[in-house]
Design an enzyme around this catalytic site. Structure first.
Site: not given
Ligand code: LAN
Length: 749
Positions: A478-479
């Site tokens: 998700d980063c």
């Protein structure tokens, strides 16, 4: 940095143990104990950021302090008054966004990102202080003073102990380790705070009731004996890769902590004995230290620490290791081979991160390993100690340890998205702030996979972003996604430069595509390498779900929504795979919905957080309240939890129990924003609850545009909470902005 050199080391005066020192060597060690003060002068602290590396500097020299003035951000973090003018009162959500941004802009660091304290867990600071103590790199007096102040401020007001995290009840992990930390930084045993903490520790049975990690650190210090530590055999690293329990299959945080722990366990290394250590042997236990049955208390643990009791299987394995494996089969040859391979893996981790390491737990342990192996003056030790400074943070209460070396890329991505959601990316007023953010993300993109990727079991990371900075360099599904989303948004806005060319964007997408599991979901750092059954080997006791990767609606949403955005702009890159990814991810999101309609959050508290993401996923493929029973059920769940005053309020207890639990302090701005984002994205048809929530957020905004800190927002491993202080800006701004663009004509106040 100049300031670092000017800051003096601890003077050679001790207010430590009043007793006579016994040996010349331990004399040397003892006198280095820091000189404690009541407080430091907060006006002398400065945060520096170089390439996204944060370090706090204490300027003892007046000239240096004058030359390097305190910024708004410094003052804000330190809890000093900013004396900012009152802004014209916002009468509509968009003006509230502008006021919020006016404030938030002041906190942007010159490199273009946002900093913040990232505290919460109460077992990180002890690792750093212990690592420095045993490697004879004592903390300077200004660290010691503020560490003391922080831990005093965070002692449980009722019983004086410390918990697993700042909001939790006292545990033996927190109490034994933080008590010891305070003694190591120079607090006397008869200080009233210590007397109170000790009484609680003794009431809870004394340090033999501490969980595995505390036993490990106390043993490294020489306060306990190795027999009380459940086995951590490095020979597990020698198992062939196909073996189902081989450590390379474990969740990355577990295996990277197990690694240095196993090295030190195998060496049975203990720090040099000092007077202070001898005193602690008297202070930490209820019984006479010389009579403690170390081996007999390996599994003694206080119920408050026993969130995940060890399985009967693991207890049997431990018994076999202690009684049969170690004495009979653990030959010298095997030990040497295992230690050598563990040592090489430690080196690879250190090299790949330039000694930052994955997180402060393994960074502190790797520091000790390098000291044991390479000796006191070695570069590896000096570099480690330097980099450990990057996880320390100073706030109004004192000095704490962050959960990672910052939240740089993650927070910057959300700040950009909030401005986009308010439709303000083209407004020249915010361009300088946004350009700087884009420049930061450009600088922080990871350009290559790690050297020897397969040998050290790393996941591909080319084109990715880490949670904190590229030095740490661990890609997280998700980063990468949230950062890429923000880059695309800005670079596709007229007037913004293209700093990241198509190839680099494709690199990020290619890495994102590696993150989908067979189920369609995404995990965090890697795809799962083994099943949940591996939890039978969970030896940490204080955390749940730590042995392998799990599947997260938050991470899945981030990847899927970013791929959808990417596809709009580059319809021809790996089209079929992206379409397939999206379809499967959405299907998984639906399957992960709980019967009550919400989704369980793993990284934020809790159902409110994950339900926001899940509704966003559904909306990204056109499924909203009107046409999707999943979205409808999700909205109904959220609306049913809205409080009288229009807000939402979820407690961390929900993460532990798996049930929605209200926070005792009432509505929270951050949770209210999460719920509203979910409802707005899902096009909830009734505006009234949304308007009520928006009003609450606007009412809580301060005259200078800020929102104040409320209850803790984040979580990991079900039981440990962690602060995300910038969420009180990014998410209220996002909710207000979405509302303003969706319903431009609606009046709220
Ligand atoms: C984090 C912080 C960021 C977080 C998100 C990006 C928010 C999430 O969506 C994916 C997982 C991730 C990257 C994450 C994983 C676990 C971390 C690193 C932490 C919660 C910060 C601290 C925590 C780490 C495990 C703390 C050390 C504790 C151990 C049990 C080793």
């Amino acid at each position: 940095m100049m300031a670092r050199k000017q800051a003096t080391e601890a003077p050679a005066v001790s207010n430590g143990s009043p007793k006579k020192r016994s040996s010349a060597d331990s004399d040397n060690h003892n006198v280095k104990r820091p000189r404690l003060q009541e407080s430091t002068d907060k006006a002398r602290w400065r945060l520096s950021s170089e390439g996204g590396r944060h370090t706090w500097h204490y300027l003892e020299d007046d000239e240096a302090a004058k030359e390097w003035p305190q910024s708004y951000a410094d003052k804000y973090f330190l809890g000093m008054p900013l004396e900012l003018p009152e802004l014209p009162k916002a009468t509509n959500p968009l003006d509230a966004v502008r006021n919020g941004l006016t404030f938030f802009e002041k906190l942007q660091l010159p490199e273009g990102h946002w900093g913040c304290e990232y505290g919460g867990p109460m077992f990180l600071l002890p690792g750093v202080v212990i690592a420095r103590y045993v490697t004879k790199n004592p903390v300077p007096w200004y660290y010691a003073t503020e560490i003391k102040n922080y831990l005093f401020a965070r002692a449980n007001p009722v019983d004086g102990g410390w918990g697993l995290h700042i909001e939790g009840e006292s545990t033996m992990l927190g109490t034994t380790l933080n008590y010891t930390t305070l003694r190591l930084v120079g607090v006397e045993a008869d200080h009233p705070v210590m007397v109170k903490a000790r009484a609680t520790m003794h009431k809870m049975g004394g340090a033999i009731y501490a969980p595995h990690w505390a036993k490990f650190w106390l043993t490294v210090l020489g306060i306990m004996k190795w027999d009380i530590v459940n086995p951590v055999p490095p020979e597990l690293w020698l198992l062939p890769d196909w073996v189902p329990i081989a450590p390379w299959r474990w969740w990355i945080h577990m295996r990277q902590v197990f690694l240095p722990m196993s090295y030190l366990w195998s060496k049975k290394w203990q720090a040099e004995e000092t007077d202070l250590i001898r005193e602690l042997r008297n202070e930490l236990f209820v019984e006479d230290w010389n009579k403690i049955d170390w081996a007999g208390n390996r599994n003694t643990i206080h119920p408050n620490d026993n969130y995940h009791p060890k399985t009967a299987f693991l207890n049997t394995v431990n018994w076999l290791l202690v009684n049969i494996w170690n004495p009979v089969f653990r030959t010298k040859y095997l030990v040497e081979k295992a230690e050598a391979w563990a040592s090489e893996l430690i080196d690879m981790e250190d090299e790949n991160t330039d000694y930052s390491d994955l997180a402060p737990v393994n960074a502190a342990m790797n520091t000790v390993c390098c000291y044991v192996r390479d000796g006191p003056g070695a570069y590896s030790v000096r570099r480690h100690v330097e980099r450990l400074d990057e996880v320390l943070w100073v706030n109004a209460e004192g000095m704490l340890c962050n959960g990672t070396n910052g939240v740089q890329c993650w927070d910057t991505a959300f700040a950009i998205q909030a401005i986009m959601d308010a439709g303000l990316t083209e407004d020249p007023r915010w361009r300088p702030m946004l350009i700087k953010s884009l420049e930061f993300l450009e600088d922080q993109q990871i350009r290559e996979n790690v050297k020897d990727q397969d040998k050290c079991y790393r996941h591909p990371r080319k084109g990715a972003w880490a949670f904190s900075n590229k030095d740490q360099g661990y890609a997280v599904s998700d980063c990468v996604s949230e950062a890429l989303k923000s880059v695309i948004i800005l670079q596709k806005t007229p007037g913004f430069p293209t700093l990241i060319d198509d190839q680099r964007i494709f690199d990020a997408v290619d890495t994102m595509l590696t993150y989908q599991n067979p189920s369609g979901a995404c995990s965090s750092y890697e795809t799962p390498r083994a099943g949940q059954w591996m939890e039978v080997l969970n030896a940490a006791e204080v955390f749940g779900n730590i042995m392998v990767e799990y599947e997260y609606p938050e991470c899945t949403t981030a990847v899927l929504t970013t791929l959808s955005l990417f596809k709009k702009h580059w319809p021809n890159h790996r089209t079929a795979e992206i379409d397939n990814f999206i379809t499967r991810a959405v299907k998984w999101i639906k399957s992960n919905q709980k019967p009550h309609g919400g989704w369980y959050g793993n990284w934020g508290i809790c159902f409110t957080y994950a339900t926001m993401f899940a509704l966003e996923s559904l909306a990204s493929v056109g499924e909203t309240y009107e046409n999707s029973r999943y979205a409808k059920k999700g909205c109904d769940f959220l609306v049913a939890k809205q409080r009288e005053d229009g807000g939402w309020s979820e407690s961390y207890k929900a993460c532990e129990t798996g049930e929605y639990v209200e926070h005792p302090t009432g509505s929270q701005v951050v949770m209210t924003a999460w719920a509203l984002v979910g409802l707005i994205k899902a096009k909830y048809p009734n505006n009234d609850p949304i308007k009520k929530g928006i009003k609450l957020i606007m009412d809580r905004q301060q005259p200078n545009g800020e929102w104040r800190q409320e209850a803790i927002e984040g979580v990991f491993n079900k039981s440990c909470m962690i602060s995300y202080p910038n969420y009180k800006f990014s998410f209220p701004l996002k909710a207000l902005g979405l509302f303003a663009t969706r319903y431009p004509d609606e009046k709220v106040v």
